[in-house]
Motif scaffolding. Structure first.
Motif, PDB file in Angstrom:
ATOM      1  N   GLN A   4      -7.722  13.629  -3.682  1.00 42.69           N
ATOM      2  CA  GLN A   4      -7.801  12.618  -2.642  1.00 42.69           C
ATOM      3  C   GLN A   4      -6.582  11.720  -2.721  1.00 42.69           C
ATOM      4  O   GLN A   4      -6.052  11.466  -3.797  1.00 42.69           O
ATOM      5  N   SER A   5      -6.165  11.232  -1.581  1.00 43.36           N
ATOM      6  CA  SER A   5      -5.065  10.292  -1.527  1.00 43.36           C
ATOM      7  C   SER A   5      -5.637   8.882  -1.447  1.00 43.36           C
ATOM      8  O   SER A   5      -6.605   8.640  -0.732  1.00 43.36           O
ATOM      9  N   LEU A   6      -5.037   7.981  -2.180  1.00 43.44           N
ATOM     10  CA  LEU A   6      -5.511   6.611  -2.224  1.00 43.44           C
ATOM     11  C   LEU A   6      -4.307   5.689  -2.199  1.00 43.44           C
ATOM     12  O   LEU A   6      -3.334   5.907  -2.910  1.00 43.44           O
ATOM     13  N   ARG A   7      -4.357   4.672  -1.372  1.00 37.91           N
ATOM     14  CA  ARG A   7      -3.265   3.710  -1.293  1.00 37.91           C
ATOM     15  C   ARG A   7      -3.768   2.375  -1.827  1.00 37.91           C
ATOM     16  O   ARG A   7      -4.808   1.881  -1.410  1.00 37.91           O
ATOM     17  N   LEU A   8      -3.009   1.809  -2.761  1.00 40.11           N
ATOM     18  CA  LEU A   8      -3.354   0.521  -3.353  1.00 40.11           C
ATOM     19  C   LEU A   8      -2.322  -0.518  -2.950  1.00 40.11           C
ATOM     20  O   LEU A   8      -1.138  -0.218  -2.862  1.00 40.11           O
ATOM     21  N   TRP A   9      -2.783  -1.743  -2.730  1.00 42.27           N
ATOM     22  CA  TRP A   9      -1.887  -2.855  -2.453  1.00 42.27           C
ATOM     23  C   TRP A   9      -2.156  -3.943  -3.471  1.00 42.27           C
ATOM     24  O   TRP A   9      -3.301  -4.263  -3.769  1.00 42.27           O
ATOM     25  N   ASP A  10      -1.102  -4.513  -3.973  1.00 37.88           N
ATOM     26  CA  ASP A  10      -1.199  -5.636  -4.895  1.00 37.88           C
ATOM     27  C   ASP A  10      -0.776  -6.882  -4.131  1.00 37.88           C
ATOM     28  O   ASP A  10       0.258  -6.894  -3.471  1.00 37.88           O
ATOM     29  N   LEU A  23      -4.470  -5.413   7.275  1.00 37.08           N
ATOM     30  CA  LEU A  23      -5.292  -4.313   6.761  1.00 37.08           C
ATOM     31  C   LEU A  23      -6.615  -4.197   7.505  1.00 37.08           C
ATOM     32  O   LEU A  23      -7.060  -3.094   7.821  1.00 37.08           O
ATOM     33  N   THR A  59      -6.448  -2.340  10.711  1.00 35.75           N
ATOM     34  CA  THR A  59      -6.317  -0.887  10.620  1.00 35.75           C
ATOM     35  C   THR A  59      -7.601  -0.217  10.139  1.00 35.75           C
ATOM     36  O   THR A  59      -7.737   0.997  10.229  1.00 35.75           O
ATOM     37  N   ASP A  68      -8.465  -0.024   7.044  1.00 31.26           N
ATOM     38  CA  ASP A  68      -8.122   0.684   5.813  1.00 31.26           C
ATOM     39  C   ASP A  68      -8.791   0.145   4.551  1.00 31.26           C
ATOM     40  O   ASP A  68      -8.621   0.710   3.486  1.00 31.26           O
TER      41      ASP A  68
END
Length: 136
Positions: A3-9, A37, A40, A42
């Protein structure tokens, strides 16, 4: 299955006046970023870092209230990661003590991870596995 996962700090909200960003500016930056965010769709999880010795009841309550129903929807899950707990005999012991404060203040957690961020520590790979499990 991968799975693809996008993290934001984001900017830290718990640094106070001694931080690199003023509390007011930190909140402004988080609000602006979060609104993008939310638009979107997301967001699937808010992950708060609660550093040992830096967490107060007031900070936890304020940050939770900001994301629970203000910046996010009430149904958006919030989980907690506690870095820098290496000196505990078992890292999860920090959570056992801290969860009582969260429960007492109606702060609901969708999960938690007590971790080290220090590469080379025996617990480093275990910490990576715990975070991966929390995010999956």
């Amino acid at each position: 299955d991968s799975q693809s996962l996008r993290l934001w700090d984001t900017t830290s909200l718990g640094e106070g006046l001694a931080g690199s960003v003023s509390p007011k500016r930190a909140i402004e930056k988080v609000v602006q970023f979060n609104l993008r965010l939310v638009a979107t769709g997301d967001i699937i999880l808010f992950l708060f870092y609660m550093r040992e010795n830096r967490v107060t009841v007031t900070t936890a309550q304020n940050n939770y209230a900001l994301f629970h129903g203000v910046l996010g929807k009430k149904e958006d899950p919030i989980a907690f990661a506690s870095p820098h707990v290496e000196k505990e005999s078992k890292m999860v012991e920090w959570w056992s003590r801290s969860v009582k404060m969260l429960d007492k203040n109606d702060i609901v957690s969708a999960g938690h991870a007590c971790i080290t961020t220090l590469e080379g520590r025996q617990e480093y790979q275990q910490s990576a596995d715990v975070i991966e499990c929390l995010l999956s």
